[in-house]
Enzyme design. Structure first.
Site, PDB file in Angstrom:
ATOM      1  N   THR A   1      22.789  47.023  37.743  1.00  0.00           N
ATOM      2  CA  THR A   1      23.632  45.802  38.105  1.00  0.00           C
ATOM      3  C   THR A   1      24.949  46.014  38.647  1.00  0.00           C
ATOM      4  O   THR A   1      25.640  46.920  38.087  1.00  0.00           O
ATOM      5  CB  THR A   1      23.510  44.859  37.071  1.00  0.00           C
ATOM      6  OG1 THR A   1      24.161  45.153  35.817  1.00  0.00           O
ATOM      7  CG2 THR A   1      22.177  44.135  36.770  1.00  0.00           C
TER       8      THR A   1
ATOM      9  N   ASN B   1      28.236  44.110  38.308  1.00  0.00           N
ATOM     10  CA  ASN B   1      28.873  43.132  37.520  1.00  0.00           C
ATOM     11  C   ASN B   1      30.320  42.619  38.341  1.00  0.00           C
ATOM     12  O   ASN B   1      30.637  43.437  38.917  1.00  0.00           O
ATOM     13  CB  ASN B   1      29.268  43.623  36.241  1.00  0.00           C
ATOM     14  CG  ASN B   1      28.132  43.856  35.327  1.00  0.00           C
ATOM     15  OD1 ASN B   1      27.752  43.233  34.689  1.00  0.00           O
ATOM     16  ND2 ASN B   1      27.789  44.895  35.431  1.00  0.00           N
TER      17      ASN B   1
ATOM     18  N   GLU C   1      25.821  39.214  36.804  1.00  0.00           N
ATOM     19  CA  GLU C   1      25.333  40.502  37.127  1.00  0.00           C
ATOM     20  C   GLU C   1      24.465  40.584  37.977  1.00  0.00           C
ATOM     21  O   GLU C   1      23.366  39.728  38.297  1.00  0.00           O
ATOM     22  CB  GLU C   1      24.589  41.058  35.841  1.00  0.00           C
ATOM     23  CG  GLU C   1      25.293  41.164  34.647  1.00  0.00           C
ATOM     24  CD  GLU C   1      24.791  41.569  33.337  1.00  0.00           C
ATOM     25  OE1 GLU C   1      24.736  42.672  32.799  1.00  0.00           O
ATOM     26  OE2 GLU C   1      23.777  40.615  33.147  1.00  0.00           O
TER      27      GLU C   1
END
Length: 181
Positions: free
Chosen positions: A39, A41, A117
């Protein structure tokens, strides 16, 4: 909580689309290492903070900052992160790509901070901490859920990814927003 049925409207409905650009920040380091689902962020913007916690979908594009030098960051768990500002990304990785976004507290991990995310639906060859992410959020898949096992969480994320790809790639009302980033 049981996963509710996903209902996708024929086109984005208010408050969507939400479009923004944010710097990619270091998260907890669990997406890639623990879940196999990396992910990017990003900070919680006021627009994102007003949304219910849960899983969303849309389009995004990584924007490198080629003029900036590498930096090092040490996570709370002691792992070192190299912030390369996306300078090592290749041209094909700088296109507009589908994404799913989790906004919430990640109850499986008992987070104390609300997080946003983004999983970009693409296999990148390297990290790009410190680059920017331009994105549009076009819709909602499901609420944030808690899980009894890590595998159940992974399975649900993979279902979210499948739903997002189907909506974004097959429905013209959503596909047209790709060109608006």
């Amino acid at each position: 909580m049981t996963r509710p049925e996903t209902i996708i409207p024929p086109e984005p409905e208010s408050p969507f689309p939400i479009t923004h650009e944010s710097r990619i920040i270091s998260g907890f380091g669990r997406g890639s290492s623990e879940l196999g689902i990396p992910t990017a962020n990003i900070p919680i913007t006021p627009d994102l903070n007003q949304l219910d916690t849960g899983i969303y979908y849309g389009w995004c594009k990584v924007i490198p900052h080629v003029q900036e030098n590498d930096e090092k960051f040490i996570r709370k768990n002691g792992n070192e992160v190299i912030i390369n500002h996306g300078r090592t990304l290749c041209k094909s990785e700088l296109t507009i790509l589908p994404m799913v976004m989790s906004i919430g507290w990640n109850p499986f991990y008992h987070n104390k901070e609300k997080a946003a995310e983004v999983h970009i639906i693409h296999k990148f060859d390297c990290d790009f901490y410190g680059a920017s992410l331009k994105y549009n959020v076009l819709g909602y898949i499901r609420p944030e859920l808690n899980y009894t096992t890590k595998q159940a969480l992974i399975d649900d994320i993979n279902l979210d990814i499948s739903i997002a790809k189907q909506v974004l790639l097959e429905k013209e009302a959503y596909r047209q927003f790709k060109d608006k980033l």
